[in-house]
Motif scaffolding. Structure first.
Motif, short mmCIF file in Angstrom:
data_model
loop_
_atom_site.label_atom_id
_atom_site.label_comp_id
_atom_site.label_asym_id
_atom_site.label_seq_id
_atom_site.Cartn_x
_atom_site.Cartn_y
_atom_site.Cartn_z
N THR A 161 -24.73 -69.38 71.29
CA THR A 161 -24.91 -69.32 69.83
C THR A 161 -25.92 -68.33 69.66
O THR A 161 -25.80 -67.45 68.65
CB THR A 161 -25.26 -70.69 69.34
OG1 THR A 161 -24.31 -71.72 69.61
CG2 THR A 161 -25.52 -70.44 67.80
N LEU A 162 -27.32 -68.16 70.26
CA LEU A 162 -27.89 -67.19 69.98
C LEU A 162 -27.73 -65.76 70.26
O LEU A 162 -27.76 -64.67 69.61
CB LEU A 162 -29.13 -67.35 70.70
CG LEU A 162 -30.40 -68.61 70.29
CD1 LEU A 162 -31.52 -68.37 71.28
CD2 LEU A 162 -30.53 -68.44 69.07
N ASP A 221 -24.49 -64.87 69.98
CA ASP A 221 -23.52 -64.40 69.01
C ASP A 221 -24.16 -64.33 67.52
O ASP A 221 -23.58 -63.64 66.66
CB ASP A 221 -22.43 -65.28 69.11
CG ASP A 221 -21.65 -65.39 70.42
OD1 ASP A 221 -21.91 -64.44 71.27
OD2 ASP A 221 -20.90 -66.45 70.57
N SER A 222 -25.49 -64.57 67.36
CA SER A 222 -25.93 -64.63 66.05
C SER A 222 -26.37 -63.18 65.62
O SER A 222 -26.76 -62.52 66.49
CB SER A 222 -27.14 -65.58 66.05
OG SER A 222 -28.38 -65.05 66.26
N TRP A 223 -26.43 -63.33 64.16
CA TRP A 223 -26.84 -61.67 63.81
C TRP A 223 -27.98 -61.51 64.12
O TRP A 223 -28.27 -60.35 64.64
CB TRP A 223 -26.28 -61.83 62.17
CG TRP A 223 -26.92 -60.48 61.46
CD1 TRP A 223 -26.20 -59.37 61.41
CD2 TRP A 223 -28.10 -60.60 60.86
NE1 TRP A 223 -26.96 -58.44 60.82
CE2 TRP A 223 -28.00 -59.09 60.27
CE3 TRP A 223 -29.21 -61.31 60.48
CZ2 TRP A 223 -29.18 -58.76 59.62
CZ3 TRP A 223 -30.26 -60.91 59.92
CH2 TRP A 223 -30.09 -59.46 59.33
N SER A 255 -29.20 -61.85 68.12
CA SER A 255 -28.61 -61.05 69.18
C SER A 255 -29.42 -59.53 69.12
O SER A 255 -29.07 -58.73 69.99
CB SER A 255 -26.96 -60.55 68.79
OG SER A 255 -27.00 -60.21 67.50
#
Length: 166
Positions: free
Chosen positions: A19-20, A22-24, A27
């Motif tokens: 999740t981290l 892939d996060s805006w 990342s």
């Protein structure tokens, strides 16, 4: 493996890591080369919109131009520092959960906290991920946070020396 894991999907350390990644926001630190520094430079540049008027209130640009520029640059660096600290905090949390032998989790959110003891294979995989994927990101963040703090400190020292006439 996932069928025997009682931890909800979103609380599993591997899924938190993904999740981290892939996060805006989180990342940024995963990007190679200037890809990490570019958003931080954008934050610094946009922060001048607030830092410059504040610096101008303390140092008139027409009389104390160097002090104005140095103080505005240091003031604009504060949001960059805060962003880096937030990045570090998120990645450190995931690294700690990956490296831990047991994982705390909530099943329903009503304070029914449980602990799941990771099987040996899961623990080995998670620790490898923590060591070889997340730790280098934390090292990079620690280095850039140190540079940002040094910049702010050197700016403050320079202003003191300039005001003292040295």
């Amino acid at each position: 493996m996932r069928s025997v894991c009682p931890v909800p999907e979103e609380q599993q350390p591997l899924n938190e890591y993904q999740t981290l990644q892939d996060s805006w926001f989180f990342s940024w630190v995963c990007r190679p080369g200037l890809g990490y520094y570019r958003p931080l430079l954008w934050i610094w540049g946009l922060s001048w919109l607030i830092a410059a008027p504040v610096a101008a209130a303390s140092f008139r640009p027409s009389r104390a131009g160097v002090e104005f520029i140095v103080s505005a640059a240091a003031g604009a660096a504060l949001p960059v520092l805060f962003a880096q600290i937030q990045l570090y905090s998120g990645w450190r949390h995931v690294r700690d959960r990956l490296a831990a032998e047991s994982v705390p989790y909530e099943e329903s959110g009503w304070y029914d906290g449980q602990f799941w003891q990771k099987p040996t294979e899961v623990l080995a995989r998670d620790r490898l991920l923590a060591s070889y994927e997340v730790q280098p990101l934390l090292d990079r963040l620690r280095q850039s946070i140190g540079s940002c703090v040094a910049f702010i400190g050197a700016s403050a020292l320079l202003i003191v020396l300039l005001r003292a006439g040295l």
